[in-house]
Design an enzyme around this catalytic site. Structure first.
Site, PDB file in Angstrom:
ATOM      1  N   HIS A  14      35.409  44.129  43.290  1.00  0.00           N
ATOM      2  CA  HIS A  14      35.451  43.140  42.213  1.00  0.00           C
ATOM      3  C   HIS A  14      34.611  41.918  42.573  1.00  0.00           C
ATOM      4  O   HIS A  14      34.327  41.640  43.743  1.00  0.00           O
ATOM      5  CB  HIS A  14      36.900  42.728  41.935  1.00  0.00           C
ATOM      6  CG  HIS A  14      37.569  42.070  43.124  1.00  0.00           C
ATOM      7  ND1 HIS A  14      37.325  40.765  43.502  1.00  0.00           N
ATOM      8  CD2 HIS A  14      38.456  42.564  44.020  1.00  0.00           C
ATOM      9  CE1 HIS A  14      38.034  40.465  44.563  1.00  0.00           C
ATOM     10  NE2 HIS A  14      38.730  41.546  44.917  1.00  0.00           N
ATOM     11  N   GLU A  83      45.101  46.337  46.422  1.00  0.00           N
ATOM     12  CA  GLU A  83      44.752  45.762  47.722  1.00  0.00           C
ATOM     13  C   GLU A  83      45.963  45.791  48.650  1.00  0.00           C
ATOM     14  O   GLU A  83      47.107  45.987  48.200  1.00  0.00           O
ATOM     15  CB  GLU A  83      44.260  44.319  47.514  1.00  0.00           C
ATOM     16  CG  GLU A  83      43.805  43.589  48.767  1.00  0.00           C
ATOM     17  CD  GLU A  83      42.638  44.256  49.468  1.00  0.00           C
ATOM     18  OE1 GLU A  83      42.857  45.342  50.040  1.00  0.00           O
ATOM     19  OE2 GLU A  83      41.525  43.684  49.479  1.00  0.00           O
TER      20      GLU A  83
END
Length: 204
Positions: A14, A83
């Site tokens: 990202h 994550e």
């Protein structure tokens, strides 16, 4: 003689989230204006995939949805690709955390399998869940070209699996910049699966 099937996976981290660099983990901050520009610059107008796969966290999912919508592709959102959970460290900048908990932070980067974040996830657990999701989706999407939008730690764990690295070594020694791209080729043969890292760390 058996047939071979090749799967191509483009991994992209990202872009910059709102609030800049932080130990975010499961914190769900959206992309900043800069982050959106980074992501759009990283994808060529001529590039095409067969499917898009992503983490459910907004900093990954929003861009994955945009690509899938623009190209008319199926979008697969996988919770196991989040994550690493940084526990008590989530939300702090690197500078803040170095000042507050520098000794434990250094121990984590030296060996995250033995020194997880306080009240967070060990690298062993993190690698296991990401590797399981990677195996599942590369089996399900075998023979396709896939765009996977994810996180720096998540991409490191995938590359640890592909390159047969210890999770702690991959976490500490592989640099994944915002909107950085890596490409993996997987060949399923009669002798098993062969994985190869073709490119790494490309930025717009």
């Amino acid at each position: 003689m058996g047939t071979e099937t090749t799967t191509w996976v483009d991994l992209i981290r990202h872009g910059e989230p709102e609030g800049g660099r932080r130990y975010r983990g499961h914190r769900d901050d959206p992309l900043s204006t800069t982050g959106w520009a980074q992501m759009r610059a990283a994808i060529g107008a001529e590039e095409r995939w067969d499917a898009v796969l992503c983490s459910p966290l907004l900093r990954c999912r929003a861009f994955a949805e945009e690509v899938a919508r623009q190209q008319g592709l199926p979008l697969h959102v996988e919770p196991q690709l989040k994550e690493i959970h940084f526990g008590d460290w989530e939300g702090f900048t690197p500078t803040e955390l170095a000042q507050r908990d520098g000794e434990r932070l250094a121990a984590f980067w030296a060996d995250g399998e033995r020194h997880p974040p306080p009240n967070g996830e060990s690298l062993t657990e993190f690698h296991a869940r990401v590797a399981s999701a990677w195996q599942h989706w590369t089996d399900r999407l075998s023979g396709q070209r896939v765009l996977l939008v994810g996180h720096s730690g998540m991409i490191r764990m995938i590359l640890a699996s592909v390159l047969d690295l210890a999770p702690s070594r991959a976490m500490a020694r592989l640099y994944i910049p915002y909107a950085g791209r890596s490409r993996v080729r997987l060949d399923d043969t009669e002798h098993g699966r062969l994985g190869c890292l073709l490119s790494h760390g490309l930025t717009p």
